[in-house]
Design an enzyme around this catalytic site. Structure first.
Site, PDB file in Angstrom:
ATOM      1  N   LYS A 119     -40.294  14.437 -62.786  1.00 43.21           N
ATOM      2  CA  LYS A 119     -40.962  15.155 -61.686  1.00 43.21           C
ATOM      3  C   LYS A 119     -40.377  16.543 -61.403  1.00 43.21           C
ATOM      4  CE  LYS A 119     -41.216  11.325 -58.867  1.00 43.21           C
ATOM      5  NZ  LYS A 119     -41.604  10.607 -57.635  1.00 43.21           N
ATOM      6  N   ARG A 149     -26.506   7.065 -45.858  1.00 46.19           N
ATOM      7  CA  ARG A 149     -25.169   6.561 -46.227  1.00 46.19           C
ATOM      8  C   ARG A 149     -24.287   7.727 -46.685  1.00 46.19           C
ATOM      9  NH1 ARG A 149     -24.970   2.634 -51.328  1.00 46.19           N
ATOM     10  NH2 ARG A 149     -26.019   4.455 -52.210  1.00 46.19           N
ATOM     11  N   ALA A 199     -32.196   9.887 -47.644  1.00 46.38           N
ATOM     12  CA  ALA A 199     -32.242  11.330 -47.923  1.00 46.38           C
ATOM     13  C   ALA A 199     -32.417  11.568 -49.418  1.00 46.38           C
ATOM     14  CB  ALA A 199     -30.974  12.002 -47.410  1.00 46.38           C
ATOM     15  N   ASP A 209     -47.275  12.902 -52.798  1.00 42.14           N
ATOM     16  CA  ASP A 209     -46.596  11.924 -51.938  1.00 42.14           C
ATOM     17  C   ASP A 209     -46.690  12.338 -50.466  1.00 42.14           C
ATOM     18  OD1 ASP A 209     -45.817  10.089 -53.824  1.00 42.14           O
ATOM     19  OD2 ASP A 209     -43.825  10.967 -54.148  1.00 42.14           O
ATOM     20  N   ALA A 245     -37.777  10.754 -52.104  1.00 40.91           N
ATOM     21  CA  ALA A 245     -38.940  10.450 -51.271  1.00 40.91           C
ATOM     22  C   ALA A 245     -38.774  11.049 -49.873  1.00 40.91           C
ATOM     23  CB  ALA A 245     -39.144   8.943 -51.194  1.00 40.91           C
TER      24      ALA A 245
HETATM   25  P1  NDP Z   1     -33.574   7.809 -54.340  1.00 44.09           P
HETATM   26  O1  NDP Z   1     -32.766   7.061 -55.323  1.00 44.09           O
HETATM   27  O2  NDP Z   1     -33.792   9.282 -54.505  1.00 44.09           O
HETATM   28  O3  NDP Z   1     -32.908   7.586 -52.869  1.00 44.09           O
HETATM   29  C1  NDP Z   1     -32.483   6.310 -52.460  1.00 44.09           C
HETATM   30  C2  NDP Z   1     -32.110   6.341 -50.972  1.00 44.09           C
HETATM   31  O4  NDP Z   1     -31.698   5.006 -50.599  1.00 44.09           O
HETATM   32  C3  NDP Z   1     -30.918   7.248 -50.665  1.00 44.09           C
HETATM   33  O5  NDP Z   1     -31.053   7.748 -49.349  1.00 44.09           O
HETATM   34  C4  NDP Z   1     -29.739   6.260 -50.756  1.00 44.09           C
HETATM   35  O6  NDP Z   1     -28.606   6.653 -50.024  1.00 44.09           O
HETATM   36  C5  NDP Z   1     -30.365   5.037 -50.114  1.00 44.09           C
HETATM   37  N1  NDP Z   1     -29.654   3.810 -50.507  1.00 44.09           N
HETATM   38  C6  NDP Z   1     -29.713   3.178 -51.704  1.00 44.09           C
HETATM   39  N2  NDP Z   1     -28.908   2.080 -51.687  1.00 44.09           N
HETATM   40  C7  NDP Z   1     -28.316   2.051 -50.452  1.00 44.09           C
HETATM   41  C8  NDP Z   1     -27.391   1.172 -49.837  1.00 44.09           C
HETATM   42  N3  NDP Z   1     -26.901   0.105 -50.476  1.00 44.09           N
HETATM   43  N4  NDP Z   1     -27.021   1.436 -48.549  1.00 44.09           N
HETATM   44  C9  NDP Z   1     -27.514   2.516 -47.890  1.00 44.09           C
HETATM   45  N5  NDP Z   1     -28.406   3.384 -48.434  1.00 44.09           N
HETATM   46  C10 NDP Z   1     -28.798   3.153 -49.694  1.00 44.09           C
HETATM   47  O7  NDP Z   1     -34.960   7.039 -54.248  1.00 44.09           O
HETATM   48  P2  NDP Z   1     -36.380   7.569 -53.723  1.00 44.09           P
HETATM   49  O8  NDP Z   1     -36.159   8.476 -52.566  1.00 44.09           O
HETATM   50  O9  NDP Z   1     -37.156   8.077 -54.874  1.00 44.09           O
HETATM   51  O10 NDP Z   1     -37.090   6.222 -53.262  1.00 44.09           O
HETATM   52  C11 NDP Z   1     -36.635   5.450 -52.157  1.00 44.09           C
HETATM   53  C12 NDP Z   1     -37.546   4.237 -51.961  1.00 44.09           C
HETATM   54  O11 NDP Z   1     -38.863   4.641 -51.654  1.00 44.09           O
HETATM   55  C13 NDP Z   1     -37.675   3.355 -53.215  1.00 44.09           C
HETATM   56  O12 NDP Z   1     -37.594   2.020 -52.800  1.00 44.09           O
HETATM   57  C14 NDP Z   1     -39.047   3.663 -53.751  1.00 44.09           C
HETATM   58  O13 NDP Z   1     -39.633   2.565 -54.409  1.00 44.09           O
HETATM   59  C15 NDP Z   1     -39.803   3.970 -52.480  1.00 44.09           C
HETATM   60  N6  NDP Z   1     -40.936   4.882 -52.688  1.00 44.09           N
HETATM   61  C16 NDP Z   1     -42.164   4.490 -52.258  1.00 44.09           C
HETATM   62  C17 NDP Z   1     -43.256   5.315 -52.405  1.00 44.09           C
HETATM   63  C18 NDP Z   1     -44.586   4.862 -51.933  1.00 44.09           C
HETATM   64  O14 NDP Z   1     -45.602   5.417 -52.396  1.00 44.09           O
HETATM   65  N7  NDP Z   1     -44.685   3.913 -51.028  1.00 44.09           N
HETATM   66  C19 NDP Z   1     -43.133   6.642 -53.029  1.00 44.09           C
HETATM   67  C20 NDP Z   1     -41.778   6.974 -53.422  1.00 44.09           C
HETATM   68  C21 NDP Z   1     -40.734   6.110 -53.263  1.00 44.09           C
HETATM   69  P3  NDP Z   1     -27.433   7.543 -50.736  1.00 44.09           P
HETATM   70  O15 NDP Z   1     -27.942   8.953 -50.718  1.00 44.09           O
HETATM   71  O16 NDP Z   1     -26.264   7.317 -49.867  1.00 44.09           O
HETATM   72  O17 NDP Z   1     -27.264   6.988 -52.128  1.00 44.09           O
END
Ligand code: NDP
Length: 281
Positions: free
Chosen positions: A67, A154, A130, A103, A133
């Site tokens: 992307k 986090r 953060a 999105d 998405a």
């Molecule tokens: P990223 O990997 O870019 O971000 C993941 C986020 O989750 C970060 O903020 C991360 O925090 C946090 N996170 C992950 N594990 C933990 C944990 N154990 N404790 C606390 N925070 C945690 O993913 P995306 O932003 O691309 O996607 C996030 C979610 O959104 C996914 O589940 C995805 O499937 C869903 N999604 C849904 C869409 C829809 O159309 N409905 C579209 C796009 C995404 P940190 O920065 O600290 O790692």
């Protein structure tokens, strides 16, 4: 005449639900088109994208891990794609490759559908997460005039970077600030992967959340996440994340196939059946 065609490009791509969504619409509207899956490595991606038209495609969805690369490769990215820093939909007009990020539309249209009037009172939005998405959500909420947007993550540095990119009313907080921020939230969004099948639960206390607040989760597998169940229990307005996935597909289909499709209960049922089949397997 050659049938119109589009595809989803990713690596891996087997799990994408886009073919199911676009296939449903092609069939419903009786459009003689195709929507394919294309597994393309990062090395091969630039050439693949540049030669879309030669391959018979009118456009494509772009998913992980391409992307950000797509943003650099298109001839013209719209303001939304540039703000989000990623392109998930491309189309060709007079030989030029255009890119957008749908999105943002998906997120807003899902809330408009599921909680009409949700943005009438939007002084304070709290986004948990953060990542990629969350970036689309911040932009969308700013477009709708959110008074302030509090990012709770986090990793504080990631939230700080995102807040700095958008500036002004977007603020970054560590996870421990969550309880305090929820007390005055008009909108609460989970944009972390917590609560998703196979991931740890999202541990959150909604008891102090104002009664008028809307709660939404962008995780859609399971459809009813722990967050949404807790919000429903408290009598808050809830919107699940599946509609975001369905609505984000609308602008691409319209560009490629020339018909603006509707997000109907029939489409939703089709995708829910697929989610349930996957969960059972
Ligand atoms: P990223 O990997 O870019 O971000 C993941 C986020 O989750 C970060 O903020 C991360 O925090 C946090 N996170 C992950 N594990 C933990 C944990 N154990 N404790 C606390 N925070 C945690 O993913 P995306 O932003 O691309 O996607 C996030 C979610 O959104 C996914 O589940 C995805 O499937 C869903 N999604 C849904 C869409 C829809 O159309 N409905 C579209 C796009 C995404 P940190 O920065 O600290 O790692």
């Amino acid at each position: 005449m050659m049938h119109k065609a589009a595809c989803v490009i990713g690596h891996p791509i087997a799990h994408s639900r886009s073919p199911l969504i676009h296939g449903y619409w092609l069939q419903s509207y009786g459009i003689a088109g195709r929507y394919e899956r294309e597994d393309v490595t990062p090395e091969a991606f630039p050439d693949f994208l540049k030669s879309l038209e030669d391959q018979g495609y009118s456009g494509a969805n772009v998913t992980l891990p391409h992307k950000e690369a797509a943003l650099e490769l298109v001839d013209e990215a719209d303001a939304t794609a540039r703000a989000v820093g990623a392109v998930n939909t491309v189309w060709i007009e007079q030989g030029r490759l255009y890119g957008s990020n749908t999105d943002v539309h998906g997120f807003l249209a899902n809330l408009d559908d599921g909680a009409p009037g949700w943005d009438r009172r939007l002084d304070r939005a709290v986004i948990l997460g953060a990542g990629g998405a969350a970036r689309a959500l911040v932009y969308g909420l700013q477009q709708r005039g959110a008074g302030s947007i509090d990012l709770v993550n986090r990793s504080l540095d990631r939230a700080q970077k995102l807040a700095a990119d958008f500036g002004g009313t977007v603020r970054a907080h560590g996870w421990e600030q969550q309880a305090e921020l929820l007390k005055s939230a008009d909108l609460i969004v989970n944009a972390t992967s917590l609560g998703m099948t196979g991931k740890p639960p999202l541990d959150i206390d909604l008891s102090a959340v104002p009664a008028h607040a809307t709660v939404t989760d962008i995780v859609y597998s399971p459809l009813e996440t722990g967050l949404l169940a807790a919000a429903r229990e408290r009598g808050l307005r809830v919107v699940d994340g599946l509609g975001m996935l369905l609505h984000q597909a609308v602008p691409g289909f319209e560009k490629w196939f020339g018909h603006r499709p509707a997000v109907t209960s029939g489409l939703r049922d089709r995708i829910v059946a697929d989610l349930l089949a996957q969960a059972a397997s």
